[in-house]
Design an enzyme around this catalytic site. Structure first.
Site, mmCIF file in Angstrom:
data_model
loop_
_atom_site.group_PDB
_atom_site.id
_atom_site.type_symbol
_atom_site.label_atom_id
_atom_site.label_comp_id
_atom_site.label_asym_id
_atom_site.label_seq_id
_atom_site.Cartn_x
_atom_site.Cartn_y
_atom_site.Cartn_z
ATOM 1 N N ARG A 1 5.076 -0.225 -18.733
ATOM 2 C CA ARG A 1 5.109 -1.635 -19.297
ATOM 3 C C ARG A 1 4.792 -1.742 -20.703
ATOM 4 N NH1 ARG A 1 2.076 -5.760 -20.458
ATOM 5 N NH2 ARG A 1 0.253 -4.883 -19.618
ATOM 6 N N LEU B 1 3.115 -11.191 -19.411
ATOM 7 C CA LEU B 1 3.079 -12.420 -19.683
ATOM 8 C C LEU B 1 4.741 -13.180 -19.336
ATOM 9 C CD1 LEU B 1 0.374 -13.298 -22.262
ATOM 10 C CD2 LEU B 1 0.059 -12.970 -19.798
ATOM 11 N N ARG C 1 0.595 3.942 -25.686
ATOM 12 C CA ARG C 1 -0.769 3.897 -24.672
ATOM 13 C C ARG C 1 -0.691 5.134 -23.762
ATOM 14 N NH1 ARG C 1 -0.273 -2.400 -22.362
ATOM 15 N NH2 ARG C 1 -0.811 -3.132 -24.247
ATOM 16 N N GLY D 1 -1.599 -17.374 -10.761
ATOM 17 C CA GLY D 1 -1.377 -17.052 -11.935
ATOM 18 C C GLY D 1 -0.167 -17.531 -12.691
ATOM 19 N N ALA E 1 2.773 -16.283 -12.646
ATOM 20 C CA ALA E 1 3.946 -16.358 -11.881
ATOM 21 C C ALA E 1 3.904 -17.601 -10.773
ATOM 22 C CB ALA E 1 4.142 -15.041 -11.163
ATOM 23 N N GLY E 2 2.679 -17.418 -10.037
ATOM 24 C CA GLY E 2 2.443 -18.314 -8.848
ATOM 25 C C GLY E 2 2.279 -19.762 -9.429
ATOM 26 N N HIS F 1 -4.916 -0.621 -16.065
ATOM 27 C CA HIS F 1 -4.842 -1.999 -16.566
ATOM 28 C C HIS F 1 -3.733 -2.934 -15.992
ATOM 29 C CE1 HIS F 1 -4.334 -4.551 -19.834
ATOM 30 N NE2 HIS F 1 -2.996 -4.134 -20.411
ATOM 31 N N SER G 1 -8.609 -4.816 -27.777
ATOM 32 C CA SER G 1 -7.214 -4.770 -28.076
ATOM 33 C C SER G 1 -6.773 -3.322 -28.593
ATOM 34 C CB SER G 1 -7.147 -5.835 -29.033
ATOM 35 O OG SER G 1 -5.702 -5.991 -29.612
ATOM 36 N N GLU H 1 3.319 -9.656 -11.461
ATOM 37 C CA GLU H 1 3.025 -8.163 -11.338
ATOM 38 C C GLU H 1 2.912 -7.651 -9.959
ATOM 39 O OE1 GLU H 1 -0.949 -7.547 -12.938
ATOM 40 O OE2 GLU H 1 -0.891 -5.374 -12.452
#
Lengths: 230, 247, 645
Positions: free
Chosen positions: C442, C448, C333, C44, C46-47, C408, C286, C432
């Protein structure tokens, strides 16, 4: 090899022939050459209507200009070879690229003309063989020259049918081919894209219609000429 | 509601495949197509049979993992929709549906409906990138990009690499996929230095993978879940010619 | 084992810490880098960015993903955007403000040094992404556009329509592709990590299963990096991709990596509700919809099966506007989610009944459409309305949308120090799957940012630092630790394939687990309910190992086997989540405890007793993990209380 050399090599003719896309381009360019030729060819066909003397005069004029005559033939022959080689090898490759066919496949956008290019191309090739055989005198209906051999051929309904079939096939072939070459040659612009399909249709139907009109007019003429002689 | 499914079963890439008939007795319109297959699979597992293998991941139409040619159309009958976002309300009671894998020689079947799409990865490895060493980037606003260009770039870069274009193409060609990436990178100022070499290396790799050649059938854009236009293909071709005359 | 939880963060002024630390870290000579092998699991944000950058630097990298291509990692699905303190809008943003907002948004449960570094690096991420060809939204003048996101008071979010995650991931994937082509990164798609190899206390490799042919293999390296994403799928239904799993981090946890704050899981308020028991995942809509949509539920439970159009205004309860007059429908949220849950718990939920419950509230656009017209609303939310209609078959222009919260994101994850190293020497965790930057909650558009900051700009330094302290020494392939790791994997697979009373497909147990922790360790947590869940979890786990039915063999492409292995790990992790939720006797961020609420039902934090990171050690028994605490100290910001009244 430095980058410049590498790039020069990449752009050499044998190298670019390796790109399927460039072969497609060659196919498109040869297609254009053939379309242009067909319009010129129609102009020659027109002389057929004027009578034997006029037609023979036209042939003599052609022979008197060998550079033009053989120049055109060389280009057309080369275009045909390219078109045939790319068309058939690509068809073979594409045929194999699927490997296992779908049991059920619904086409969404493609046309019947596009899917049958190999068929229409083969019919056109066979037609061309017949046509050339007739002109070269390998297929003899009347041994009194090109004009008479052509006209005598038209007295057979089968020959007329083959000519008509050839023209209809040509219309289909060009309906896709002339549209396709815009894409292949990268001729596109959002403002004019919607004109590409009508232009292709006009080219395809146009050439075929012009030729068919000549055939039909010619038939009339033949009947009048033979009727008068008898 | 009930329907009949004919699903392609193939135990591995070398095995002979065949269609297997299944009757789905209960499905509701609010089920997705993949959820319907989930239900089928759970039933198969409970009965001690091997479930139908199919690729999926995000199930929201963006990862590009799901595939399936559903009743003759890649990603099924709904426009601009991936299989995972296809709902059973698109089908009616008593329908008979054929479910096949992507049939592209360059995408060999792994098992059942799962195919190996690594050919797409290799095409992108051949040049589908901008060489930007981490840490060496100038400020993001150094090169202005007009909104119009940015929007056009986006309509190419939105490709999810699902492979539907090649699956739909009568010639099994990957042209739309390749063209989308070439347009994405080639329209941006950052993509200019490698623009000429990129089109060469990517097209060469595309041919090497054994895809068919573009016949301008337009099937690809018709099934593309992200509605990528075949204008990109014309543009890619132009880029190729351009690369031959410029350095 | 006694863990000394040293964060290894530098000291001194906050803004100099990362600079100072970079200077203090050891370096590996460019000529020596190729001698080192690094394993990166996950591709992803990070990886992908870690593997690409390490490859670029000259290390030999092996990259693994379970998907068929690295491009499919679930970062691809992130919609909203990415924050960066560029202050291009000249609206008063700064690294300090982004740092402060992130710390505050995380309800003061994250580490100051890490969060400051994240804010500091955010600006470089944008530059890097633009250079890679990421088509961020632009203004007419050609410069980068920004929007305000998630209630932030500055416009610092960069975006590419609603597909920012996709575009950023493709950037990282392309950088990775470049290194694969250059031979610096060896890519292993459709390959799942099933075990960690630890030799002499150091992480030295992983055992993987080739998902195509089932081959079990060991890969060794000088260090191992996990970038395997979050564990939201423990709840069965979540907005995560179906394949998202916690197996890699759980294997690491069982080898000594402490698991931090497992109960901190974020719930997103605007997801499309479940439509039936067959539902496989939930789809996020969204958050921007709440700008024009009004959230309501029927006032009386008996009205919950009425068509919304039949309910007059006085039969509706616009509960967010009623309870939070200042922020109304735009409350954060966690607050919006909890309020929706409470309405449904009162029996006032709407939509189809699933397992006897109606889980949904209305998000109504009729007022906005009346005021602004369908065209304006269509321009703002057209693609979201279309997506909603595609999934539900209902047109939000005509009938209110139905929404319900869904899991989420996981803020919790492997405990890491400032260098992103876990408590296992040589095992790093980024993105994550670590716990580091988001505290208890978060902020929107920060996930991201964190994934890419870790991958592009933190790990390339801290891994170099780690490797500079170790000679490159390859492990012999016949090393005992390798063969025992392989046999552990094999016997686990055999066990999954041969449950004595096999009768249920693995999903059966996953749904049981999901329902249990969603009800008891979801939006609001009650000690009695948590204890109840903790009692049931071992039973479900036992039943799983007795009754799970996996057909086929281990030597073939077998998706049922893959899922069964992941679910087995979720069944253990789910318990740790409940243990942590029960232990944390406070409400903070995403973690709302029913016994720690203010008189008017708002969350009550306990900074005196719970200002720490709960890092759990695997004791050998899943049910009795050992708690280690990393006390958080706030030198630069003062913990304050969030109020949205």
């Amino acid at each position: 090899m430095n980058e410049v050399q590498l790039f020069t090599r990449e752009r050499s003719l044998p190298a670019i022939w390796h790109y399927s896309m460039m072969r497609k381009a060659a196919m498109a360019v040869s297609g254009i050459a053939l379309i242009v030729f067909l319009f010129g060819h129609w102009n020659g066909n027109r002389v057929l209507l004027e009578g034997e003397m006029e037609f023979n005069a036209y042939l003599e004029w052609l022979q008197a200009h060998p550079l033009l005559h053989y120049g055109i033939w060389t280009i057309v022959a080369a275009a045909l070879v390219v078109h045939l080689v790319v068309g058939s090898t690509h068809w073979l490759h594409n045929h194999r690229a699927r490997r296992v066919p779908y049991r059920k496949k619904k086409q969404q956008a493609t046309t019947w003309a596009a899917r049958t290019m190999i068929v229409s191309g083969t019919i056109l090739l066979l037609f061309l063989v017949l046509h050339i055989a007739q002109i070269r005198g390998w297929l003899v209906f009347d041994s009194g020259g090109v004009y008479r051999n052509l006209q005598a051929g038209f007295e057979h309904w089968a020959v007329v049918a083959v000519y008509l079939l050839g023209q209809i096939t040509l219309a289909f072939h060009l309906y896709h081919g002339a549209w396709s070459l815009f894409q292949t040659l990268g001729i596109n612009h959002p403002r004019y894209n919607h004109w590409r399909r009508p232009i292709a249709a006009v080219i395809g139907v146009g050439i075929a219609a012009l030729n068919i009109a000549l055939i039909l007019l010619n038939l009339d003429l033949v009947r009048r000429v033979t009727g008068g002689a008898m | 509601m009930s329907l009949v499914l004919h699903i392609w079963r193939q135990s591995d890439s070398t095995a002979q495949g065949r269609f297997e008939r299944h009757t789905i007795d209960e499905f509701t319109p609010d089920m997705s197509f993949l959820e319907m297959l989930d239900v089928l699979n759970e039933g198969l597992i409970s009965a001690g049979k091997e479930p139908v293998a199919f690729d999926y991941d995000c199930r929201e139409g963006i990862c590009g993992a799901c595939s399936l040619v559903i009743d003759g159309i890649p990603h099924g009958p709904q426009n601009a929709t991936t299989t995972c976002q296809l709902y059973m309300r698109e089908f009616s009671d008593g329908d008979e549906i054929w479910v096949e894998p992507w049939r592209v020689g360059a995408f060999p079947v792994v098992r059942d409906l799962v195919v190996d799409r690594s050919a797409y990865d290799r095409i992108l490895q051949a040049g589908g990138f901008i060489s930007a060493r981490t840490g060496s980037a100038p400020d993001g606003n150094t090169f202005p990009v007009s909104k119009e260009t940015a929007d056009r770039v986006f309509t190419s870069s939105t490709c999810i690499g699902c492979g539907a274009c090649a699956a739909a193409c009568p010639n099994a060609s990957a042209s739309l996929f390749v063209a989308a990436k070439i347009a994405h990178l080639g329209l941006l100022p950052q993509g200019q230095p490698e623009r000429n070499s990129r089109v060469h290396t990517m097209l060469a790799q595309m041919d090497t993978e054994g895809f068919g050649f573009c016949g301008n059938h337009r099937e690809c854009e018709a099934v593309c879940p992200k509605e990528i236009n075949i204008d990109r293909i014309a543009r890619m071709n132009r880029d190729m010619y351009r690369s031959l005359v410029r350095r | 084992m006694i863990y000394d939880l040293h964060s290894n963060e530098p000291t001194g002024p906050l803004e100099n810490r990362w600079t100072k630390h970079r200077f203090d870290m050891g370096l590996v000579n460019p000529a020596n880098r190729k001698k080192y092998q690094v394993i990166v699991v996950g591709t992803g944000l990070a990886g992908g960015s870690t593997a690409a950058t390490l490859g670029e630097m000259g290390y030999h990298v092996k990259s693994f993903c379970f998907q068929d291509s690295p491009r499919r990692a679930h970062s691809i699905a992130a919609q909203g955007g990415i924050n960066a303190a560029k202050n291009y809008q000249n609206d008063g943003d700064s690294v300090w403000r982004l740092f402060y907002d992130t710390i505050k948004g995380g309800d003061f449960r994250s580490r100051e040094s890490n969060v400051y570094r994240l804010a500091e690096l955010s600006v470089n991420i944008i530059d890097q992404a633009v250079a890679q060809g990421v088509p961020f939204a632009r203004e007419y003048g050609g410069l980068l556009a920004n929007r305000s996101f998630g209630g932030a008071q500055v416009s610092r979010t960069f975006y590419a329509r609603g597909q920012t995650g996709q575009q950023l991931l493709l950037g990282a994937y392309q950088a990775l592709n470049r290194q694969i082509a250059a031979g610096m990164v060896e890519m292993f798609p459709r390959t799942e990590m099933l075990e960690l190899i630890v030799i002499d206390g150091r992480a030295r490799g992983i055992v993987t299963r080739n998902l195509v042919d089932g081959k079990i293999e060991a890969h060794t390296a000088d260090c191992v990096v996990l970038c395997t994403g979050g564990y939201g799928n423990a709840y069965y239904l979540s907005t995560n991709a179906k394949g998202c799993n916690a197996s890699a981090v759980w294997r690491a946890h069982r080898h000594g990596a402490l698991f931090a704050n497992p109960c901190f899981t974020q719930i997103h308020p605007t997801c499309i509700p479940q439509s039936g028991s067959y539902q496989s995942k939930l789809t996020l809509m969204s958050e921007s919809l709440r700008n024009d949509g009004r959230v309501w539920a029927p006032l009386r439970p008996q009205d919950s099966d009425c068509a919304p159009a039949d309910l007059p205004e006085d039969a509706r309860d616009y509960f967010l506007e009623r309870r939070y007059p200042a922020f109304g429908n735009l409350v954060p949220r966690d607050i919006a989610s909890r309020a929706a849950k409470e309405a449904c718990d009162d029996g006032r939920g709407v939509g189809p009944e699933v397992n006897g419950r109606r889980l949904g509230v209305y998000l109504d656009f009729s007022k906005a459409i009346g005021q602004l017209g369908e065209a304006v609303i269509g321009e703002r939310y057209g693609n979201l309305f279309e997506m909603y209609q595609r999934i539900t078959g209902e047109d939000p222009n005509k009938t209110p949308m139905r929404i319900y919260p869904a899991i989420h994101y996981a803020m919790g994850g492997l405990w890491v120090d400032y260098n992103l190293m876990t408590t296992v020497d040589g095992l790093f965790a980024a993105g994550e799957c670590n716990f580091s930057d988001h505290g208890a909650n978060r902020l929107g558009a920060s996930a991201l940012m964190q994934g890419l900051a870790d991958g592009y700009f933190v790990l390339p330094y801290s891994i170099g630092n780690y490797l500079s302290q170790h000679e490159a020494d390859p492990i012999a392939p016949d090393h005992g630790a390798i063969s025992s790791a392989i046999s552990a994997v094999n016997s686990r697979i055999d066990r999954l394939l041969s449950a004595p009373g096999a009768k249920h497909p693995p999903e059966h147990f996953h749904r049981l687990l999901g329902q249990l922790i969603w009800d008891n360790c979801g939006m609001s947590r009650d000690p009695a309910e948590l204890k109840n869940a903790l009692q049931q979890l071992p039973e479900i786990r036992d039943r799983f190992w007795h009754e799970v039915k996996v057909t086929g063999s281990g030597e073939q492409f077998n998706q049922t086997l893959e899922r069964a292995g992941r679910i087995a790990d979720f069944l253990e992790l789910g318990e740790l989540m409940c243990v942590d939720a029960l232990e944390r006797n406070e409400s903070c961020g995403s973690h709302a405890r029913s016994d720690h609420l203010t008189a008017d039902g708002e969350v009550k934090r306990d900074d005196d007793n719970y200002s720490y990171v709960a890092a759990w050690e695997y004791s050998g028994d899943v049910s009795t993990p050992i708690l280690h605490k990393e006390q958080l100290c706030f030198e630069f910001v003062h913990p304050s209380i969030r109020s949205y009244k």
